[in-house]
Write a protein that holds these residues in place. Structure first.
Motif, PDB file in Angstrom:
ATOM      1  N   GLY A  72       1.001  -0.980  -0.398  1.00 22.29           N
ATOM      2  CA  GLY A  72       0.503  -0.061  -0.148  1.00 22.29           C
ATOM      3  C   GLY A  72       0.273   1.110  -0.064  1.00 22.29           C
ATOM      4  O   GLY A  72       0.168   2.007  -0.174  1.00 22.29           O
ATOM      5  N   VAL A  73       2.281   1.088   0.089  1.00 26.40           N
ATOM      6  CA  VAL A  73       3.222   2.785  -0.510  1.00 26.40           C
ATOM      7  C   VAL A  73       2.783   2.992  -1.896  1.00 26.40           C
ATOM      8  O   VAL A  73       2.436   2.638  -2.765  1.00 26.40           O
ATOM      9  CB  VAL A  73       4.668   2.246  -0.416  1.00 26.40           C
ATOM     10  N   ARG A  74       2.421   4.698  -1.734  1.00 23.90           N
ATOM     11  CA  ARG A  74       1.835   5.227  -2.517  1.00 23.90           C
ATOM     12  C   ARG A  74       3.121   5.959  -3.273  1.00 23.90           C
ATOM     13  O   ARG A  74       3.147   6.969  -4.316  1.00 23.90           O
ATOM     14  CB  ARG A  74       0.544   6.219  -2.821  1.00 23.90           C
ATOM     15  N   LYS A  75       4.291   6.636  -2.430  1.00 26.45           N
ATOM     16  CA  LYS A  75       5.153   7.697  -3.039  1.00 26.45           C
ATOM     17  C   LYS A  75       6.467   6.752  -2.361  1.00 26.45           C
ATOM     18  O   LYS A  75       6.944   6.278  -0.724  1.00 26.45           O
ATOM     19  CB  LYS A  75       4.776   8.872  -2.282  1.00 26.45           C
ATOM     20  N   ILE A  76       7.933   6.522  -3.154  1.00 23.79           N
ATOM     21  CA  ILE A  76       8.876   6.414  -2.946  1.00 23.79           C
ATOM     22  C   ILE A  76       9.467   7.678  -2.718  1.00 23.79           C
ATOM     23  O   ILE A  76      10.000   7.768  -4.015  1.00 23.79           O
ATOM     24  CB  ILE A  76       9.414   5.072  -3.087  1.00 23.79           C
ATOM     25  N   ARG A  77      10.453   7.820  -2.186  1.00 27.75           N
ATOM     26  CA  ARG A  77      11.911   9.052  -2.147  1.00 27.75           C
ATOM     27  C   ARG A  77      13.451   8.408  -2.322  1.00 27.75           C
ATOM     28  O   ARG A  77      13.731   7.350  -0.763  1.00 27.75           O
ATOM     29  CB  ARG A  77      11.265   9.982  -1.057  1.00 27.75           C
ATOM     30  N   LEU A  78      13.741   8.355  -2.916  1.00 29.93           N
ATOM     31  CA  LEU A  78      15.095   7.451  -2.505  1.00 29.93           C
ATOM     32  C   LEU A  78      16.087   8.638  -2.533  1.00 29.93           C
ATOM     33  O   LEU A  78      16.082   9.825  -2.742  1.00 29.93           O
ATOM     34  CB  LEU A  78      15.856   7.700  -3.744  1.00 29.93           C
ATOM     35  N   THR A  79      16.961   8.340  -1.238  1.00 33.00           N
ATOM     36  CA  THR A  79      17.384   9.667  -0.578  1.00 33.00           C
ATOM     37  C   THR A  79      19.009   8.785  -0.413  1.00 33.00           C
ATOM     38  O   THR A  79      19.784   7.840  -0.707  1.00 33.00           O
ATOM     39  CB  THR A  79      17.144  10.835   0.836  1.00 33.00           C
ATOM     40  N   GLY A  80      19.686   9.904   0.654  1.00 30.88           N
ATOM     41  CA  GLY A  80      20.699   9.048   0.717  1.00 30.88           C
ATOM     42  C   GLY A  80      21.682   9.705   2.823  1.00 30.88           C
ATOM     43  O   GLY A  80      20.682  10.466   3.026  1.00 30.88           O
ATOM     44  N   GLY A  81      22.845   9.870   2.573  1.00 31.30           N
ATOM     45  CA  GLY A  81      23.894   9.903   1.808  1.00 31.30           C
ATOM     46  C   GLY A  81      23.402  10.530   0.534  1.00 31.30           C
ATOM     47  O   GLY A  81      22.145  11.663   0.525  1.00 31.30           O
ATOM     48  N   GLU A  82      24.189  10.659  -0.620  1.00 33.49           N
ATOM     49  CA  GLU A  82      23.669  11.241  -1.669  1.00 33.49           C
ATOM     50  C   GLU A  82      23.919  10.496  -2.754  1.00 33.49           C
ATOM     51  O   GLU A  82      24.269   9.410  -2.902  1.00 33.49           O
ATOM     52  CB  GLU A  82      24.793  11.801  -2.753  1.00 33.49           C
ATOM     53  N   PRO A  83      21.811   9.529  -2.754  1.00 28.13           N
ATOM     54  CA  PRO A  83      21.956   8.870  -4.045  1.00 28.13           C
ATOM     55  C   PRO A  83      22.261   8.893  -5.287  1.00 28.13           C
ATOM     56  O   PRO A  83      21.846   7.373  -5.413  1.00 28.13           O
ATOM     57  CB  PRO A  83      20.128   9.552  -4.062  1.00 28.13           C
ATOM     58  N   LEU A  84      23.252  10.108  -5.811  1.00 26.55           N
ATOM     59  CA  LEU A  84      23.592   9.695  -7.033  1.00 26.55           C
ATOM     60  C   LEU A  84      24.678   9.221  -7.193  1.00 26.55           C
ATOM     61  O   LEU A  84      25.310   9.446  -8.609  1.00 26.55           O
ATOM     62  CB  LEU A  84      23.066  11.390  -7.741  1.00 26.55           C
ATOM     63  N   VAL A  85      25.041   9.305  -6.316  1.00 29.53           N
ATOM     64  CA  VAL A  85      26.591   8.633  -6.499  1.00 29.53           C
ATOM     65  C   VAL A  85      26.821   7.351  -5.535  1.00 29.53           C
ATOM     66  O   VAL A  85      27.867   6.377  -5.648  1.00 29.53           O
ATOM     67  CB  VAL A  85      27.530   9.727  -4.940  1.00 29.53           C
ATOM     68  N   ARG A  86      25.610   6.612  -5.131  1.00 33.19           N
ATOM     69  CA  ARG A  86      25.677   4.919  -6.099  1.00 33.19           C
ATOM     70  C   ARG A  86      25.659   4.766  -7.001  1.00 33.19           C
ATOM     71  O   ARG A  86      25.076   4.708  -7.993  1.00 33.19           O
ATOM     72  CB  ARG A  86      24.306   4.306  -5.235  1.00 33.19           C
ATOM     73  N   LYS A  87      26.849   3.457  -6.955  1.00 27.55           N
ATOM     74  CA  LYS A  87      26.919   2.571  -8.227  1.00 27.55           C
ATOM     75  C   LYS A  87      25.793   2.590  -8.888  1.00 27.55           C
ATOM     76  O   LYS A  87      25.163   1.554  -8.740  1.00 27.55           O
ATOM     77  CB  LYS A  87      28.155   2.069  -7.822  1.00 27.55           C
ATOM     78  N   ASN A  88      25.749   2.229 -10.579  1.00 22.40           N
ATOM     79  CA  ASN A  88      24.618   2.107 -10.996  1.00 22.40           C
ATOM     80  C   ASN A  88      22.781   2.546 -10.490  1.00 22.40           C
ATOM     81  O   ASN A  88      21.787   1.315 -10.709  1.00 22.40           O
ATOM     82  CB  ASN A  88      24.524   0.268 -11.481  1.00 22.40           C
TER      83      ASN A  88
END
Ligand code: SAM
Ligand code: SF4
Length: 344
Positions: A72-88
């Protein structure tokens, strides 16, 4: 990344409900605790990061997120640390984008420092991301260098430009810091609103050991609001983005300003979210230490039954609220982990 199963959704998947009757529909995922900046209020200069071997793989993160979508989760936010430095990382984002396509998820978004955005903006849009939050605390390149320790202001500006050109809607998040950016708030607001971006101010939260005393930097947003009211016409509006910000409209700029006030105003009563770390720990509250291990049930079997039960058990322990307090002379932070572990 291998292609992964579609979620097992029924049209009326009921949301998960916590013991206080709140529906849990928002999952924030810290995909890495690492970062290419060292913002002084967020991290110590010399951080010990998690060993890479402890991280969940991108496939495992996908499986976990998909199980939450099924529940039932309707929204996901990716974060970190810096999410865009995770490889691939784009492999995960593209894969989660399938839930936007099917309508199982309303929103897939991320919070980023924008350092890598010039490279990723088009791909993010292509994967179904439509809005992003960019953290930026100053428009002065020297102050930017001082607060981020390692950041390159030019790259961030290029990233913002690329995101706008890709069609992403941007919200600027700034931490309000005494004797650092309090005088700059009006000019940042006018800059953001002038470019069609909303802006949100955040109070500094006592999380993790850092070099400075947080009471020296703590700036209550009630005071910022009072100061802004002398210059602008502020009107409370019911606008909501699924997060904890309360919004005002500024008549003179025609834009919106969000205020996130974990310390001056308790925002817990409408809390709809839980936070997953990159090692599979689920935190039911940003401001509490209780967590649930989802990595063991995830790895224990190929089916999702154990995992689903572990999630239910964790949601059953979601606390009523946090106990943040910033006091002079209080030497330890309210929560020992840094914000980069759970991503804010
Ligand atoms: N690196 C990404 C970024 O900076 O946008 C995502 C992770 S960062 C931890 C998420 C947000 O938390 C940023 O807006 C940052 O300013 C905020 N933050 C970090 N430490 C904080 C603290 N102690 N109190 C309040 N906000 C904090
Ligand atoms: Fe990195 Fe974001 Fe923390 Fe700054 S606030 S150090 S960019 S994780």
């Amino acid at each position: 990344m291998k292609s992964i199963a579609m979620p097992d959704m029924t049209p009326s998947t009921p949301p998960m409900i916590d013991p206080f009757g709140r529906a849990v529909t928002y999952l924030r995922v810290s995909v890495t605790d690492r970062c290419d900046f060292r913002c002084t209020y967020c991290m110590a200069e010399h951080m010990t990061f998690l060993p890479k071997k402890d991280l969940l793989t991108l496939e495992e993160l996908d499986r976990l997120c998909t199980t939450f979508v099924e529940k039932g989760v309707r929204k996901i936010r990716l974060t970190g640390g810096e999410p865009l430095v995770r490889k691939n990382i784009m492999e995960l984002i593209r894969s989660l984008g399938r839930h936007i396509e099917t309508g199982a998820l309303d929103e897939l978004t991320l919070t980023t420092n924008a350092s890598q955005l010039a490279r990723f903006a088009d791909d993010l849009y292509g994967a179904g991301v439509r809005r992003i939050n960019v953290s930026l605390d100053t428009l002065d390149p020297d102050k930017f260098r001082a607060i981020t320790r390692w950041g390159d202001f030019g790259k961030v500006m290029d990233g913002l430009q690329a995101a706008r050109e890709a069609g992403l809607k941007i919200k600027i998040n700034a931490v309000a810091l005494k004797d650092f950016n309090e005088d700059e708030i009006p000019s940042m607001l006018e800059w953001a609103h002038g470019q069609g971006m909303d802006m949100t101010l955040i109070e500094t939260m006592p999380m993790g050991e850092i070099e400075e005393d947080r009471t020296d930097r703590y700036l209550p947003l009630s005071q910022v609001r009072a100061d802004l009211s002398k210059r602008y016409t502020l009107t409370d509006i019911p606008y909501k983005t699924g997060g904890p910000a309360r919004y005002v409209e500024i008549a003179e700029t025609g834009g919106r300003l969000g205020l996130i006030t974990p310390l001056t105003h308790n925002f817990c009563e409408s809390c709809n979210r839980v936070r997953l770390t990159c090692t599979g720990q689920l935190y039911m509250c940003l401001g509490q230490n209780d967590d649930a291990d989802l990595r063991a049930p995830l790895r224990a079997s190929e089916g999702n039954e154990l995992l689903s039960n572990a999630i239910d058990e964790a949601i059953g322990r979601k606390p009523k609220g946090h106990d943040f307090i910033i006091e002079r002379g209080r030497s330890r932070p309210a929560v020992g982990r840094h914000m980069s572990v759970t991503g804010g």
